[in-house]
Design a protein around this motif. Structure first.
Motif, PDB file in Angstrom:
ATOM      1  N   ARG A 127      32.973 149.084  -3.083  1.00  0.00           N
ATOM      2  CA  ARG A 127      31.809 148.476  -4.102  1.00  0.00           C
ATOM      3  C   ARG A 127      32.398 147.153  -4.399  1.00  0.00           C
ATOM      4  N   HIS A 128      33.455 146.959  -4.316  1.00  0.00           N
ATOM      5  CA  HIS A 128      34.087 145.510  -4.788  1.00  0.00           C
ATOM      6  C   HIS A 128      34.517 144.646  -3.599  1.00  0.00           C
ATOM      7  N   ILE A 129      33.920 145.038  -2.591  1.00  0.00           N
ATOM      8  CA  ILE A 129      34.047 144.119  -1.427  1.00  0.00           C
ATOM      9  C   ILE A 129      32.700 143.708  -1.092  1.00  0.00           C
ATOM     10  N   PRO A 130      32.427 142.235  -1.142  1.00  0.00           N
ATOM     11  CA  PRO A 130      31.170 141.569  -0.508  1.00  0.00           C
ATOM     12  C   PRO A 130      30.701 142.135   0.437  1.00  0.00           C
ATOM     13  N   PRO A 164      42.787 135.678   7.816  1.00  0.00           N
ATOM     14  CA  PRO A 164      42.317 134.572   7.005  1.00  0.00           C
ATOM     15  C   PRO A 164      42.548 134.752   5.591  1.00  0.00           C
ATOM     16  N   ARG A 165      43.048 133.642   5.169  1.00  0.00           N
ATOM     17  CA  ARG A 165      43.413 133.491   3.568  1.00  0.00           C
ATOM     18  C   ARG A 165      42.224 134.196   2.687  1.00  0.00           C
ATOM     19  N   GLU A 166      41.031 133.673   2.985  1.00  0.00           N
ATOM     20  CA  GLU A 166      39.930 134.204   2.168  1.00  0.00           C
ATOM     21  C   GLU A 166      39.707 135.629   2.292  1.00  0.00           C
ATOM     22  N   ARG A 167      40.037 136.091   3.178  1.00  0.00           N
ATOM     23  CA  ARG A 167      39.664 137.750   3.402  1.00  0.00           C
ATOM     24  C   ARG A 167      41.140 138.340   2.722  1.00  0.00           C
ATOM     25  N   ARG A 197      42.775 141.490  -1.836  1.00  0.00           N
ATOM     26  CA  ARG A 197      43.500 141.858  -3.240  1.00  0.00           C
ATOM     27  C   ARG A 197      42.685 141.938  -4.424  1.00  0.00           C
ATOM     28  N   LYS A 198      41.649 141.147  -4.574  1.00  0.00           N
ATOM     29  CA  LYS A 198      40.906 141.151  -5.684  1.00  0.00           C
ATOM     30  C   LYS A 198      40.311 142.618  -5.597  1.00  0.00           C
ATOM     31  N   ALA A 199      39.738 142.871  -4.403  1.00  0.00           N
ATOM     32  CA  ALA A 199      39.136 144.369  -4.404  1.00  0.00           C
ATOM     33  C   ALA A 199      40.050 145.452  -4.848  1.00  0.00           C
ATOM     34  N   PHE A 200      41.090 145.441  -4.176  1.00  0.00           N
ATOM     35  CA  PHE A 200      42.086 146.251  -4.633  1.00  0.00           C
ATOM     36  C   PHE A 200      42.411 146.397  -6.132  1.00  0.00           C
ATOM     37  N   LEU A 228      41.396 149.529  -9.013  1.00  0.00           N
ATOM     38  CA  LEU A 228      42.219 150.232  -9.998  1.00  0.00           C
ATOM     39  C   LEU A 228      41.746 150.174 -11.505  1.00  0.00           C
ATOM     40  N   ARG A 229      40.869 149.114 -11.562  1.00  0.00           N
ATOM     41  CA  ARG A 229      40.372 149.001 -13.030  1.00  0.00           C
ATOM     42  C   ARG A 229      38.885 149.577 -13.120  1.00  0.00           C
TER      43      ARG A 229
END
Length: 339
Positions: A56-59, A275-278, A283-286, A290-291
């Motif tokens: 749900r947190h990954i585009p 690729p850095r953007e992925r 990282r953001k989705a992870f 957790l939140r």
């Protein structure tokens, strides 16, 4: 003010463009989580819980599945993630972070530079305990220190907390330990202990209290010592190794060989060259997972603790391990029988 607006005007389209590209990439895709442990073990339990929510947190809302890849104290999973998985952002996974310390110490079989991994994060910093069955005849640290013959402790192998922590405690506290290595995961160690093959094992209290809850509640299993910075709130009367150690050298050994690496035991990584953007998206989705209130509710119901590190914080911890003094590295290598 004009400069800020100009900066926002320039940056916002770039951010939106990256998000759209990620959504286009991940939509309809499946992401694999490689777990270097057996089904039902601590690594597996956390990974499956995250797999149910992280999409749900990954585009593009991709599907996440768990694939267990056991063997060689999680080295098989680590090596696969390092060099065999495609660096496309569709595979990430978890291995035992003690392998990173093993690489620092020059352990053979770790023929890849762990610093090149793209670190995603850690869901919980481990506090290692040693839990023994009542049938082992040892229910206190005093009994263990006096045990003859040495207590059999189940373990995976070198470069893993289940093996390295008992070795450190044996050296630092003169604890009678006989390691029985070769198990594929903590679930197998639990089964072996319940069956009388070994007396118990040493791994994260955050995992032990969830996966061995029936034994703990019945009194058939008990925690005898904690290899943690301080006593866990729910283990206030169980001795802490740092407090038991009789010299500063012993305490230094416990800090460097047991407590330090434990903070990154449950380390999630993806393949070098992704690729850095992925990487940033994962990282953001992870972190967002957790939140997530729904994940938090499931974690609470399953008694899974959350005490995370970001990917950037993991990178810092890894760098600190590689900066250990030569004398400390030499002592640890001898204690952990690095070959």
């Amino acid at each position: 003010m004009k400069i800020g607006c100009l900066s926002l005007a320039l940056c916002l389209p770039l951010f939106l463009h990256a998000t759209v590209l990620a959504q286009d990439f991940y939509q309809g895709k499946t992401i694999r989580i490689i777990v270097g442990g057996t089904a039902g073990g601590g690594f597996d339990v956390y990974s499956r819980a995250m797999a149910r929510h992280m999409g749900r947190h990954i585009p593009g809302n991709p599907t996440l599945i768990v694939e267990n890849m056991t063997g060689a104290a999680t080295r098989i999973a680590a090596k696969y993630l390092y060099s065999a998985a495609k660096p496309d952002g569709l595979t990430f996974g978890i291995f035992n972070g003690y392998l990173i310390l093993g690489r620092v110490l020059g352990m053979k079989g770790l023929d890849f530079d762990v610093r090149k991994f793209e670190y995603i994060g850690v869901p919980v910093r481990d506090n290692v305990v040693c839990a023994l069955t009542k049938a082992s005849g040892v229910t206190s640290l005093g009994q263990w220190l006096a045990a003859k013959p040495p207590v059999k402790i189940g373990a995976l192998g070198p470069g893993n907390s289940t093996s390295d922590v008992p070795r450190v405690l044996k050296a630092a506290l003169d604890l009678p330990v006989s390691l029985v290595e070769g198990y594929k995961g903590t679930a197998d160690i639990r089964l072996a202990a319940d069956g009388g093959e070994v007396g118990g094992g040493c791994w994260a209290w955050e995992s032990v209290k969830v996966t061995w809850s029936k034994g703990l509640e019945s009194g058939d299993v008990g925690v005898v010592i904690q290899a943690a910075p301080k006593a866990a709130p729910d283990l206030p009367k169980v001795p802490v190794a740092l407090d038991v150690a009789k010299s500063e050298e012993a305490r230094q050994l416990i800090r460097a060989g047991a407590i330090g690496p434990s903070s990154i035991t449950r380390v999630y990584v993806t393949t070098p060259g992704t690729p850095r953007e992925r990487v940033q998206m994962l990282r953001k989705a992870f972190a967002d997972t957790l939140r997530d209130p729904e994940f938090a509710a499931e974690a609470k119901k399953s008694r899974l603790q959350i005490d995370p590190l970001t990917g950037e914080e993991v990178e810092k911890t890894v760098a600190e391990l590689f900066n250990l003094s030569p004398s400390t590295v030499s002592k640890l290598a001898a204690v952990l029988a690095v070959k």
